[in-house]
Design a protein around this motif. Sequence first.
Motif, PDB file in Angstrom:
ATOM      1  N   ILE A 104       0.834  -1.204   0.000  1.00  0.00           N
ATOM      2  CA  ILE A 104       0.000   0.000   0.000  1.00  0.00           C
ATOM      3  C   ILE A 104       0.867   1.251   0.000  1.00  0.00           C
ATOM      4  O   ILE A 104       0.633   2.196  -0.770  1.00  0.00           O
ATOM      5  CB  ILE A 104      -0.942   0.006   1.227  1.00  0.00           C
ATOM      6  CG1 ILE A 104      -1.929  -1.178   1.159  1.00  0.00           C
ATOM      7  CG2 ILE A 104      -1.701   1.323   1.317  1.00  0.00           C
ATOM      8  CD1 ILE A 104      -2.844  -1.142  -0.021  1.00  0.00           C
ATOM      9  N   PHE A 105       1.872   1.254   0.869  1.00  0.00           N
ATOM     10  CA  PHE A 105       2.753   2.407   0.984  1.00  0.00           C
ATOM     11  C   PHE A 105       3.534   2.640  -0.313  1.00  0.00           C
ATOM     12  O   PHE A 105       3.871   3.774  -0.653  1.00  0.00           O
ATOM     13  CB  PHE A 105       3.727   2.180   2.145  1.00  0.00           C
ATOM     14  CG  PHE A 105       4.697   3.303   2.370  1.00  0.00           C
ATOM     15  CD1 PHE A 105       4.282   4.512   2.913  1.00  0.00           C
ATOM     16  CD2 PHE A 105       6.041   3.158   2.047  1.00  0.00           C
ATOM     17  CE1 PHE A 105       5.174   5.545   3.116  1.00  0.00           C
ATOM     18  CE2 PHE A 105       6.936   4.173   2.253  1.00  0.00           C
ATOM     19  CZ  PHE A 105       6.500   5.376   2.794  1.00  0.00           C
ATOM     20  N   THR A 106       3.799   1.564  -1.056  1.00  0.00           N
ATOM     21  CA  THR A 106       4.540   1.681  -2.315  1.00  0.00           C
ATOM     22  C   THR A 106       3.648   2.119  -3.461  1.00  0.00           C
ATOM     23  O   THR A 106       4.047   2.949  -4.295  1.00  0.00           O
ATOM     24  CB  THR A 106       5.199   0.327  -2.665  1.00  0.00           C
ATOM     25  OG1 THR A 106       6.125  -0.022  -1.628  1.00  0.00           O
ATOM     26  CG2 THR A 106       5.941   0.409  -4.003  1.00  0.00           C
ATOM     27  N   LEU A 107       2.430   1.586  -3.526  1.00  0.00           N
ATOM     28  CA  LEU A 107       1.591   1.787  -4.712  1.00  0.00           C
ATOM     29  C   LEU A 107       0.749   3.056  -4.677  1.00  0.00           C
ATOM     30  O   LEU A 107       0.520   3.668  -5.728  1.00  0.00           O
ATOM     31  CB  LEU A 107       0.674   0.574  -4.905  1.00  0.00           C
ATOM     32  CG  LEU A 107       1.390  -0.751  -5.196  1.00  0.00           C
ATOM     33  CD1 LEU A 107       0.380  -1.861  -5.403  1.00  0.00           C
ATOM     34  CD2 LEU A 107       2.297  -0.616  -6.420  1.00  0.00           C
ATOM     35  N   VAL A 108       0.280   3.471  -3.507  1.00  0.00           N
ATOM     36  CA  VAL A 108      -0.545   4.687  -3.442  1.00  0.00           C
ATOM     37  C   VAL A 108       0.186   5.896  -4.017  1.00  0.00           C
ATOM     38  O   VAL A 108      -0.379   6.648  -4.837  1.00  0.00           O
ATOM     39  CB  VAL A 108      -1.020   4.952  -1.998  1.00  0.00           C
ATOM     40  CG1 VAL A 108      -1.631   6.346  -1.874  1.00  0.00           C
ATOM     41  CG2 VAL A 108      -2.038   3.901  -1.567  1.00  0.00           C
ATOM     42  N   PRO A 109       1.461   6.145  -3.643  1.00  0.00           N
ATOM     43  CA  PRO A 109       2.179   7.277  -4.246  1.00  0.00           C
ATOM     44  C   PRO A 109       2.339   7.152  -5.756  1.00  0.00           C
ATOM     45  O   PRO A 109       2.410   8.175  -6.458  1.00  0.00           O
ATOM     46  CB  PRO A 109       3.542   7.244  -3.550  1.00  0.00           C
ATOM     47  CG  PRO A 109       3.277   6.580  -2.242  1.00  0.00           C
ATOM     48  CD  PRO A 109       2.253   5.539  -2.554  1.00  0.00           C
ATOM     49  N   VAL A 110       2.397   5.919  -6.274  1.00  0.00           N
ATOM     50  CA  VAL A 110       2.503   5.722  -7.723  1.00  0.00           C
ATOM     51  C   VAL A 110       1.274   6.298  -8.419  1.00  0.00           C
ATOM     52  O   VAL A 110       1.384   7.053  -9.398  1.00  0.00           O
ATOM     53  CB  VAL A 110       2.644   4.220  -8.057  1.00  0.00           C
ATOM     54  CG1 VAL A 110       2.469   3.997  -9.563  1.00  0.00           C
ATOM     55  CG2 VAL A 110       3.995   3.706  -7.610  1.00  0.00           C
ATOM     56  N   PHE A 111       0.097   5.964  -7.917  1.00  0.00           N
ATOM     57  CA  PHE A 111      -1.140   6.449  -8.529  1.00  0.00           C
ATOM     58  C   PHE A 111      -1.301   7.954  -8.338  1.00  0.00           C
ATOM     59  O   PHE A 111      -1.798   8.652  -9.233  1.00  0.00           O
ATOM     60  CB  PHE A 111      -2.337   5.695  -7.952  1.00  0.00           C
ATOM     61  CG  PHE A 111      -2.403   4.258  -8.370  1.00  0.00           C
ATOM     62  CD1 PHE A 111      -2.796   3.913  -9.655  1.00  0.00           C
ATOM     63  CD2 PHE A 111      -2.056   3.250  -7.493  1.00  0.00           C
ATOM     64  CE1 PHE A 111      -2.862   2.588 -10.056  1.00  0.00           C
ATOM     65  CE2 PHE A 111      -2.115   1.922  -7.877  1.00  0.00           C
ATOM     66  CZ  PHE A 111      -2.514   1.579  -9.168  1.00  0.00           C
ATOM     67  N   LEU A 112      -0.896   8.476  -7.182  1.00  0.00           N
ATOM     68  CA  LEU A 112      -0.971   9.918  -6.948  1.00  0.00           C
ATOM     69  C   LEU A 112      -0.064  10.681  -7.909  1.00  0.00           C
ATOM     70  O   LEU A 112      -0.458  11.707  -8.479  1.00  0.00           O
ATOM     71  CB  LEU A 112      -0.586  10.242  -5.497  1.00  0.00           C
ATOM     72  CG  LEU A 112      -1.575   9.787  -4.412  1.00  0.00           C
ATOM     73  CD1 LEU A 112      -1.005  10.083  -3.032  1.00  0.00           C
ATOM     74  CD2 LEU A 112      -2.924  10.479  -4.592  1.00  0.00           C
ATOM     75  N   ALA A 113       1.151  10.174  -8.083  1.00  0.00           N
ATOM     76  CA  ALA A 113       2.085  10.833  -9.003  1.00  0.00           C
ATOM     77  C   ALA A 113       1.576  10.764 -10.439  1.00  0.00           C
ATOM     78  O   ALA A 113       1.708  11.718 -11.216  1.00  0.00           O
ATOM     79  CB  ALA A 113       3.466  10.190  -8.896  1.00  0.00           C
TER      80      ALA A 113
ATOM     81  N   GLU B  76       6.869  10.876  -6.915  1.00  0.00           N
ATOM     82  CA  GLU B  76       6.447   9.666  -6.199  1.00  0.00           C
ATOM     83  C   GLU B  76       7.137   9.586  -4.832  1.00  0.00           C
ATOM     84  O   GLU B  76       6.508   9.276  -3.814  1.00  0.00           O
ATOM     85  CB  GLU B  76       6.807   8.446  -7.041  1.00  0.00           C
ATOM     86  CG  GLU B  76       6.407   7.128  -6.429  1.00  0.00           C
ATOM     87  CD  GLU B  76       6.855   5.952  -7.301  1.00  0.00           C
ATOM     88  OE1 GLU B  76       7.081   4.864  -6.739  1.00  0.00           O
ATOM     89  OE2 GLU B  76       6.986   6.128  -8.530  1.00  0.00           O
ATOM     90  N   GLY B  77       8.447   9.870  -4.812  1.00  0.00           N
ATOM     91  CA  GLY B  77       9.177   9.871  -3.548  1.00  0.00           C
ATOM     92  C   GLY B  77       8.660  10.921  -2.583  1.00  0.00           C
ATOM     93  O   GLY B  77       8.574  10.685  -1.372  1.00  0.00           O
ATOM     94  N   LEU B  78       8.293  12.090  -3.118  1.00  0.00           N
ATOM     95  CA  LEU B  78       7.748  13.155  -2.279  1.00  0.00           C
ATOM     96  C   LEU B  78       6.419  12.734  -1.655  1.00  0.00           C
ATOM     97  O   LEU B  78       6.176  12.957  -0.460  1.00  0.00           O
ATOM     98  CB  LEU B  78       7.557  14.420  -3.110  1.00  0.00           C
ATOM     99  CG  LEU B  78       6.927  15.610  -2.382  1.00  0.00           C
ATOM    100  CD1 LEU B  78       7.796  16.055  -1.214  1.00  0.00           C
ATOM    101  CD2 LEU B  78       6.695  16.775  -3.362  1.00  0.00           C
ATOM    102  N   PHE B  79       5.561  12.095  -2.450  1.00  0.00           N
ATOM    103  CA  PHE B  79       4.276  11.623  -1.934  1.00  0.00           C
ATOM    104  C   PHE B  79       4.479  10.547  -0.857  1.00  0.00           C
ATOM    105  O   PHE B  79       3.738  10.493   0.130  1.00  0.00           O
ATOM    106  CB  PHE B  79       3.402  11.077  -3.061  1.00  0.00           C
ATOM    107  CG  PHE B  79       2.669  12.146  -3.825  1.00  0.00           C
ATOM    108  CD1 PHE B  79       1.973  13.129  -3.151  1.00  0.00           C
ATOM    109  CD2 PHE B  79       2.668  12.166  -5.214  1.00  0.00           C
ATOM    110  CE1 PHE B  79       1.283  14.123  -3.844  1.00  0.00           C
ATOM    111  CE2 PHE B  79       1.988  13.142  -5.913  1.00  0.00           C
ATOM    112  CZ  PHE B  79       1.294  14.128  -5.225  1.00  0.00           C
TER     113      PHE B  79
ATOM    114  N   LEU C  39       4.087   9.107   4.729  1.00  0.00           N
ATOM    115  CA  LEU C  39       4.725   8.548   5.926  1.00  0.00           C
ATOM    116  C   LEU C  39       4.647   9.512   7.104  1.00  0.00           C
ATOM    117  O   LEU C  39       4.223   9.135   8.203  1.00  0.00           O
ATOM    118  CB  LEU C  39       6.185   8.217   5.611  1.00  0.00           C
ATOM    119  CG  LEU C  39       7.051   7.751   6.782  1.00  0.00           C
ATOM    120  CD1 LEU C  39       6.537   6.425   7.329  1.00  0.00           C
ATOM    121  CD2 LEU C  39       8.518   7.629   6.351  1.00  0.00           C
ATOM    122  N   LEU C  40       5.040  10.755   6.876  1.00  0.00           N
ATOM    123  CA  LEU C  40       5.054  11.743   7.965  1.00  0.00           C
ATOM    124  C   LEU C  40       3.649  12.058   8.464  1.00  0.00           C
ATOM    125  O   LEU C  40       3.425  12.194   9.673  1.00  0.00           O
ATOM    126  CB  LEU C  40       5.749  13.019   7.491  1.00  0.00           C
ATOM    127  CG  LEU C  40       7.230  12.887   7.122  1.00  0.00           C
ATOM    128  CD1 LEU C  40       7.781  14.229   6.661  1.00  0.00           C
ATOM    129  CD2 LEU C  40       8.049  12.354   8.292  1.00  0.00           C
TER     130      LEU C  40
END
Length: 325
Positions: A122-131, A148-151, A156-157
Motif C-alpha cells: 500500500i505504501f509503495t503503490l498509493v504514491p505511484v497512482f498519486l504521481a 512519487e518519492g515526495l508523496f 509517511l510523515l
Amino acid sequence: MAQQEKPAYGGQAVIEGVMFGGKHTTLTTIRRIDGSYDYLEVKKETKPWIQSLKKIPFIRGVVGILEASSYGTKHLNFSTDRYEVDPKEDDQIVPEEKKSKLAMIFGVAAIGILSFLFGKFIFTLVPVFLAETLSFLFPGHVAQNLLEGLFKLILLLTYIYAISFTPLIRKIFQYHGAEHKVINAYERGLPLTVENVQQQSRLHYRCGSSFILFTVIVGVFVYLLVPFDNLWERVIHRLALLPVVLGTSYEVLQLTNKVRHVPVLRFLGYPGLWLQLLTTKEPKDDQVEVAIHSFEEMLKREQSYEASLSAPSSDRQAMNALESS
C-alpha cells in the motif's frame, strides 16, 4: 573499542512494555494493571538455510525484516491481550489461534509477515497512482520518480504524526524512546539505572524508523534506473523491485550505524534520526523501569543459553530436560 565489541541488541516497543532480542531469544516484559510484570519469551530457532541467507549482503536484510515481523507480531499480540486484563482473570484470555481462521491457517508469525508485506505494498503503490494523476504537470521519468518519492514522504510523515495523538500510540512511542535509551546506556557501558538511562538520547542509528525512511530515499534512486512506458508497467516494476529496495535500505542502515562515530560521515544517518523525533517520545521513569527490567531479563536468558551451549553434551541434555519438564 570496547563499545564496538558489545553484541548489537535490538528491540521493539509494545503496549505497556518493551521487547528485546538477542542471539538466542526474544523477550517481552509488560507491566500489568496491578503493577506486576508479565513475560513472553520466544526462542529463536532459525533453520540453517535461513542462517545462510542472513550472511548474504542485500538478501540478509529482507530475511531479517521478515523474521523480525514474525517475532514482533507475537510479542505485540501478547501485550495487546494482557495489558488491560487483571492477572486474576488470565484464564479468560482467548488464545490467539482461536481468534481468527486466518491465524489458524497461517499462524501468528505468518500473519505478521503478511501484514508487513500488505502495508508495504500500500505504501509503495498509493504514491505511484498519486504521481500518475499529476503526470500532465510533471511528465518524464525523473520528474515522476521524484514526485512519487515526495508523496511517499508526505504519506509517511502524515500517518505517523496523525496516530501520535492517540493516547495508546503515544504510550508506545514513549516505550520506544525507553527502548533506545536502554540500548544507548548499555552500549556506553553505563549501569542500567533509571537516572543513567534517562540521560541518554531517545534516538538510535539502528532503529526501524530509520529503515522505513531509507526505503523512501533508496527507492527513488533504484526506480530511476528502471524506466517504464505506462502505469501498469510502473506498478509491476515497483512490486518486483520491492525486495531490492528493502535489501539495499537495510545495508544503508547498517552502514550509517558503522560510521556514526566518524565525524564527517555520521550525518548520513541524520534523516533517520529526524524521523525518530516523531516515532519516539520522552518516557516516564516507570516506563524506563519496565524497559530496564526487560533488557536485564533478556540478558540473563541469553547468558543461560550461552552457558548451556558451552556445557558438555551430557549436561546440555540434562538442562534441556529440566526446561521441558
